[in-house]
Scaffold this motif. Structure first.
Motif, PDB file in Angstrom:
ATOM      1  N   ARG A 146       0.833  -1.213   0.000  1.00  0.00           N
ATOM      2  CA  ARG A 146       0.000   0.000   0.000  1.00  0.00           C
ATOM      3  C   ARG A 146       0.865   1.259   0.000  1.00  0.00           C
ATOM      4  N   GLN A 147       1.975   1.230   0.703  1.00  0.00           N
ATOM      5  CA  GLN A 147       2.883   2.375   0.642  1.00  0.00           C
ATOM      6  C   GLN A 147       3.415   2.524  -0.778  1.00  0.00           C
ATOM      7  N   GLN A 148       3.717   1.413  -1.435  1.00  0.00           N
ATOM      8  CA  GLN A 148       4.190   1.469  -2.819  1.00  0.00           C
ATOM      9  C   GLN A 148       3.109   2.067  -3.729  1.00  0.00           C
ATOM     10  N   GLN A 149       1.853   1.729  -3.495  1.00  0.00           N
ATOM     11  CA  GLN A 149       0.762   2.302  -4.286  1.00  0.00           C
ATOM     12  C   GLN A 149       0.705   3.818  -4.092  1.00  0.00           C
ATOM     13  N   ILE A 150       0.869   4.267  -2.868  1.00  0.00           N
ATOM     14  CA  ILE A 150       0.874   5.705  -2.586  1.00  0.00           C
ATOM     15  C   ILE A 150       2.053   6.365  -3.297  1.00  0.00           C
ATOM     16  N   ASP A 151       3.226   5.759  -3.233  1.00  0.00           N
ATOM     17  CA  ASP A 151       4.398   6.352  -3.880  1.00  0.00           C
ATOM     18  C   ASP A 151       4.248   6.384  -5.402  1.00  0.00           C
ATOM     19  N   THR A 152       3.646   5.364  -5.976  1.00  0.00           N
ATOM     20  CA  THR A 152       3.368   5.377  -7.419  1.00  0.00           C
ATOM     21  C   THR A 152       2.398   6.497  -7.747  1.00  0.00           C
ATOM     22  N   TYR A 153       1.378   6.655  -6.915  1.00  0.00           N
ATOM     23  CA  TYR A 153       0.424   7.746  -7.099  1.00  0.00           C
ATOM     24  C   TYR A 153       1.127   9.109  -7.049  1.00  0.00           C
ATOM     25  N   ALA A 171      -1.560   2.575 -10.162  1.00  0.00           N
ATOM     26  CA  ALA A 171      -1.897   3.057  -8.818  1.00  0.00           C
ATOM     27  C   ALA A 171      -3.391   3.044  -8.522  1.00  0.00           C
ATOM     28  N   TRP A 172      -4.209   3.301  -9.532  1.00  0.00           N
ATOM     29  CA  TRP A 172      -5.641   3.542  -9.331  1.00  0.00           C
ATOM     30  C   TRP A 172      -6.514   2.385  -9.804  1.00  0.00           C
ATOM     31  N   ALA A 173      -7.575   2.115  -9.062  1.00  0.00           N
ATOM     32  CA  ALA A 173      -8.640   1.238  -9.538  1.00  0.00           C
ATOM     33  C   ALA A 173      -9.367   1.962 -10.678  1.00  0.00           C
ATOM     34  N   GLU A 174      -9.977   1.199 -11.549  1.00  0.00           N
ATOM     35  CA  GLU A 174     -10.635   1.796 -12.721  1.00  0.00           C
ATOM     36  C   GLU A 174     -11.681   2.847 -12.337  1.00  0.00           C
ATOM     37  N   LEU A 181      -5.759   2.261  -5.495  1.00  0.00           N
ATOM     38  CA  LEU A 181      -6.511   3.357  -4.880  1.00  0.00           C
ATOM     39  C   LEU A 181      -7.923   3.443  -5.452  1.00  0.00           C
ATOM     40  N   ARG A 182      -8.887   3.540  -4.579  1.00  0.00           N
ATOM     41  CA  ARG A 182     -10.273   3.754  -4.996  1.00  0.00           C
ATOM     42  C   ARG A 182     -10.635   5.233  -4.885  1.00  0.00           C
ATOM     43  N   ARG A 183     -10.129   5.873  -3.817  1.00  0.00           N
ATOM     44  CA  ARG A 183     -10.433   7.291  -3.607  1.00  0.00           C
ATOM     45  C   ARG A 183      -9.278   7.944  -2.862  1.00  0.00           C
ATOM     46  N   VAL A 184      -8.948   9.148  -3.284  1.00  0.00           N
ATOM     47  CA  VAL A 184      -8.002   9.987  -2.556  1.00  0.00           C
ATOM     48  C   VAL A 184      -8.694  11.318  -2.321  1.00  0.00           C
TER      49      VAL A 184
END
Length: 124
Positions: free
Chosen positions: A4-11, A30-33, A108-111
């Protein structure tokens, strides 16, 4: 580093990518569709709108670099972290807190972005 940290960093990396095609690859990673980015000035739903919003910010604030400024605090399917958009001298043009919700596939679904600091009139 957690997935999840990697997903945030990719974002966060998507905000620094000026090549549209490469940015789209990062966004898909990084993001869900059905992902949605919420900020005071925009609600961007889906890959295209998220990419368009990033391009808009890059045009409005050229020569800036986005970075994560805190660790990623995780709780179940949610996360919180701070970030800043730095000018060439290293000063924060904009800074804030992001609250993230992850989809079941880990993307990620929502930020939701909450600003701590925005440029003042005449500052740029």
């Amino acid at each position: 580093m957690s997935d999840r940290q990697q997903q945030i960093d990719t974002y966060v990396d998507t905000w620094n990518e000026s090549d549209v095609d490469q940015r789209h690859v990062l966004i898909e990673s990084a993001w869900a569709e059905d992902g949605t980015y919420h900020a005071p000035a925009v609600d961007a739903h889906g890959y295209g709108a998220i990419s368009d919003n990033i391009a808009r910010i890059q045009q409005k604030y050229p020569n800036r670099v986005f970075c994560r400024t805190s660790e990623v605090f995780l709780h179940k399917d949610r996360a919180r972290y701070t970030w800043a958009m730095l000018d060439p001298a290293g000063s924060a043009t904009i800074a804030g807190v992001d609250y993230a919700l992850f989809a079941t596939d880990g993307r990620l679904r929502r930020v939701t972005c909450v600003y701590d600091r925005k440029p003042r009139p005449g500052e740029l």
